[in-house]
Design an enzyme around this catalytic site. Structure first.
Site, PDB file in Angstrom:
ATOM      1  N   ARG A  35       1.042  -1.434  -0.095  1.00 22.07           N
ATOM      2  CA  ARG A  35      -0.213  -0.023   0.130  1.00 22.07           C
ATOM      3  C   ARG A  35       0.867   1.338   0.016  1.00 22.07           C
ATOM      4  NH1 ARG A  35      -4.713   0.444   4.331  1.00 22.07           N
ATOM      5  NH2 ARG A  35      -5.247  -1.404   3.425  1.00 22.07           N
ATOM      6  N   HIS A  81      -7.841  -4.420  -7.459  1.00 21.49           N
ATOM      7  CA  HIS A  81      -7.712  -3.812  -6.135  1.00 21.49           C
ATOM      8  C   HIS A  81      -9.081  -3.629  -5.335  1.00 21.49           C
ATOM      9  CE1 HIS A  81      -4.995  -0.859  -3.952  1.00 21.49           C
ATOM     10  NE2 HIS A  81      -5.978  -0.162  -3.937  1.00 21.49           N
ATOM     11  N   TYR A 125     -18.207  12.011 -14.648  1.00 21.89           N
ATOM     12  CA  TYR A 125     -17.940  13.215 -15.535  1.00 21.89           C
ATOM     13  C   TYR A 125     -16.715  13.243 -16.221  1.00 21.89           C
ATOM     14  CZ  TYR A 125     -22.053  14.797 -12.622  1.00 21.89           C
ATOM     15  OH  TYR A 125     -23.282  14.716 -12.134  1.00 21.89           O
TER      16      TYR A 125
END
Length: 765
Positions: A35, A81, A125
């Site tokens: 991570r 993931h 968007y």
């Protein structure tokens, strides 16, 4: 939980301790390896690597079409993931921000945030695809360049590391916080990094100082000026820990008639422009930099922040020096090159170690790709030999295919000896296999059966021979490459040069952006030197409302105050003066006369400027005189002399000088003038004693000035014994008493009743 942990004979506390330890260690390792820390080989964390791999699987090439960011983050979350899609989208958006990433790996279409600190638009968007730099990191995945591992649910595979055609770890930098460790790596210039890599290939034992000739320091995407000394930069790169002082880049714009303004064109890395403007506005509001008059943001696609000086006579270096100290126009970027070596071991590496890890990875990639290519060539050569046999024995092959029930088995069992070799022209190529006693392999037989009839032309036979010869030559070259370390490093150097051509200084935005300069010495400029000296009249009411009226007005002039309020302090001053405020809590506060509100209104409460408690009253307000001494005393009759220079406060909280407790409060603060002290109590008894009986201190309760049975100290002052003690009588006339032997005694005495005509309010002024 292990069987040992579950042993019922064990102490429950020990069982819990071991269970928690095992689980926390597992969590810590997961955070460190999967991570927070980047891999030294490709410079990526798992989330970034999975984003790029998922985009590759979606065929989002740099010259192809865009796909919705929601689709990309959804695929990454579902396939590789299994974490929040918001975190994945945030990571992807950062890879598209050219103000955060030196060489963006994602080409974003839509609102992906800006340098002001605004967040990207929602994933539904925006659209994205890979950049050419991202494709360079992925180049070679189809050629077995790296190992693969199963994804989280075992249904797919993902690469352990990317091939990485350039040192992405240093090119784009990285930051992360793990468990017990962190990393923070600044971006660098790719042209310089490859230059250092090429030197390291030529001289594997190169010194760290030599590498700095190629990599002088970071290259931030937002530009700026690095003012860190070279020796500090060298030490940071040698140890993997350090920092870089980074300043804005500015220029002075001439406005004519002697007027000018500062235009900031580049701001430090990772400083949001909107927050910087707010901080500059706060500095102006708080008058921390009095020589700065205004700030304006005229930025469009580029950075253009206007700083207006208070006066054309202001020195530019002084102005910028003050802003460097008080704002984020100068920041410090900390270096902590903590990375995963070979994807497993966290280590704080030097610059040389990081570059060496990348080069070793490129060598592994080269060897694996070469071996993969050899396997492909061997397979193709095997097929080509089968085709050549078929062409040399075409009639027999056709017969077998037409009449045999199992043509594949027959082709493999047939002895393709000289009896089946078709007569060829003198210039024809004769395959060595054709004259052997061997049959065809399964791959060859399968390829012959799948061959199209149109391929039986004689011209095709010649092309097969040419292809085979070319593959044989390529194979020989690969064998030489795998057998020679020098040839391997030479090939890696050639690949790096090609990458440099593609993304180097000639690449759009590839030239160095961050420059270097000497920091210089930021001199401590007195506040008075930065303020235009102008006369003002300071007015403070009984309720603590303070203002500064322009000019020196008549002190007897009638002024307006709020209802129920009245004037208390009024005196002439200059804007360069510092005012001292003494509170009944025994603390001194410092206020600049230039920071006082104007005199058009009623002013502002002094308590908004300093941290004077509501229950504390203002005992004294006066102009600071360097070198002067003050007499301070409490209502209990204790006091001492303090140098005025020692009571200057640097913060709003003030400086505690006279210690008071309970109902005792600070009562007196007056200039020390003369050789004797006069005290008067609430009982109207007056005591005079020599000034040298009172100690000089910086802070404390003080010593007893006068003893009281009832009440406390009312007032105290200093005077010269030869000149006599003066006070104002009830009629407002000054009266001076020179025969003072009756009231003169040792310190801490009770005193005698005040002389006739002494004011009824028991004060000397």
């Amino acid at each position: 939980m292990t069987d040992e942990t579950l042993d019922p004979k064990m102490n429950p506390t020990e069982t819990l301790r071991r269970a928690l330890g095992d689980r926390y260690l597992t969590y810590a390792l997961s955070t460190i390896m999967h991570r927070a820390l980047p891999d030294a080989r490709d410079g990526l964390k798992p989330v970034h690597r999975r984003i790029l791999y998922a985009m590759r699987e979606l065929k989002l090439a740099s010259k192809g079409g865009f796909r919705k960011s929601a689709k990309i983050s959804g695929d990454v979350m579902g396939n590789y993931h299994p974490h929040g899609d918001a975190a994945i989208y945030d990571a992807m958006a950062r890879l598209a921000q050219d103000f955060n990433v030196r060489y963006p790996l994602v080409d974003g279409q839509g609102n992906f945030g800006n340098i002001d600190g605004d967040n990207p638009a929602a994933a539904r968007y925006t659209e994205a695809r890979m950049t050419a730099a991202a494709e360079a990191l992925l180049e070679g995945l189809n050629e077995n360049a790296v190992d693969y591992r199963e994804n989280y649910d075992g249904t797919l595979e993902e690469p352990v590391v990317l091939p990485a055609a350039f040192p992405n770890l240093l090119a784009n930098g990285s930051s992360g916080i793990a468990v017990g460790m962190a990393t923070n790596i600044p971006p660098h210039n790719l042209e310089e990094l490859i230059g250092a890599c090429l030197h390291l290939i030529k001289a594997p034992n190169a010194r760290d100082e030599t590498l700095l000739e190629y990599i002088p320091g970071p290259d931030f995407p937002t530009g700026g000026v690095i003012v860190e000394p070279k020796e500090n930069i060298a030490e940071a790169y040698r140890t993997g820990k350090g920092g870089f002082r980074l300043r804005c880049k500015y220029e002075v714009e001439d406005l004519g008639r002697g007027q000018w303004q500062v235009v900031i064109t580049e701001i430090p890395y990772q400083v949001p422009k909107s927050r910087l403007i707010e901080k500059l506005a706060e500095v102006i509001e708080a008058k921390k930099v009095p020589i700065l008059a205004d700030v304006r943001d005229e930025s469009a696609d580029d950075i253009r922040i206007i700083l207006e000086p208070k006066s054309k006579n202001v020195d530019v270096e002084v102005l910028m020096g003050m802003l460097y100290r008080n704002t984020d126009l100068e920041t410090r970027f900390s270096l902590n090159m903590n990375v995963l070596i070979d994807g497993l071991t966290p280590k704080v590496c030097s610059l040389k170690e990081v570059l060496r890890a990348f080069l070793n990875h490129r060598r592994d990639v080269l060897i694996r790709r070469s071996q993969h290519r050899m396997e492909k060539i061997d397979h193709r050569l095997e097929v080509l030999e089968g085709f050549i046999i078929a062409f040399l024995n075409l009639d027999r092959v056709i017969d077998i295919i037409r009449y045999d029930d199992s043509p594949k088995t027959a082709l493999m069992a047939e002895d393709w000896g000289k009896t089946h070799v078709r007569a060829m022209d003198e210039d024809d190529y004769v395959s060595p296999v054709a004259g052997g006693e061997m049959g065809l392999t399964e791959n060859q037989a399968e390829a012959i059966l799948n061959m199209r009839l149109r391929s039986l032309r004689r011209l095709e036979e010649i092309e097969l021979v040419k292809e085979r010869d070319a593959l044989m030559l390529e194979r020989a070259g690969l064998e030489d490459l795998l057998d020679s370390d020098d040839l391997q490093w030479k090939t890696i150097a050639e690949q790096l040069r090609e990458t440099r051509k593609q993304f180097g200084a000639s690449y759009e935005g590839g030239a160095r952006r961050t420059t270097f300069a000497e920091a210089g010495v930021i001199e401590d400029v007195p506040l008075e030197a930065m303020i235009d000296k102008e006369p003002v009249t300071v007015v403070c009411s009984k309720m603590g409302w303070i203002r500064a009226m322009t000019g020196h007005i008549d002190l007897a002039r009638e002024l307006k105050f709020k209802d129920g309020d009245e004037g208390r302090f009024i005196f002439h001053a200059q804007t360069t003066d510092r005012l001292l405020v003494f509170g009944s809590n025994g603390r001194f506060y410092t206020v600049g006369a230039s920071t006082l509100p104007g005199g058009r209104g009623m002013g502002e409460p002094l308590r908004l400027m300093v941290d004077l408690p509501n229950e504390a009253e203002i005992v004294a307000l006066f102009i600071h005189k360097p070198g002067n001494k003050l007499l301070v005393a409490s209502s209990a009759g204790d006091g001492f002399v303090v140098p005025e220079d020692d009571v200057i406060a640097q913060t709003r909280a003030g400086k505690q000088v006279l210690n008071v407790k309970g109902d005792v409060r600070a009562q007196v603060c007056s200039d020390v003038k003369g050789d004797h002290i006069a005290c008067v109590g609430e009982n109207r008894k007056v005591l005079l004693f020599p000034l040298d009986e009172l100690p000089e201190m910086g802070r404390g309760k003080g010593v007893r000035l006068q003893k009281y049975k009832d009440g406390g100290l009312s007032d105290a002052t200093t005077f010269t014994l030869e000149e006599g003690l003066s006070w104002l009588d009830p009629a407002g006339r000054t009266r001076t008493e020179t025969e003072l032997g009756e009231w003169t005694a040792k310190r801490a005495g009770a005193g005698r009743m005040a002389p006739r005509g002494f004011p009824r309010d028991n004060t000397f002024t």
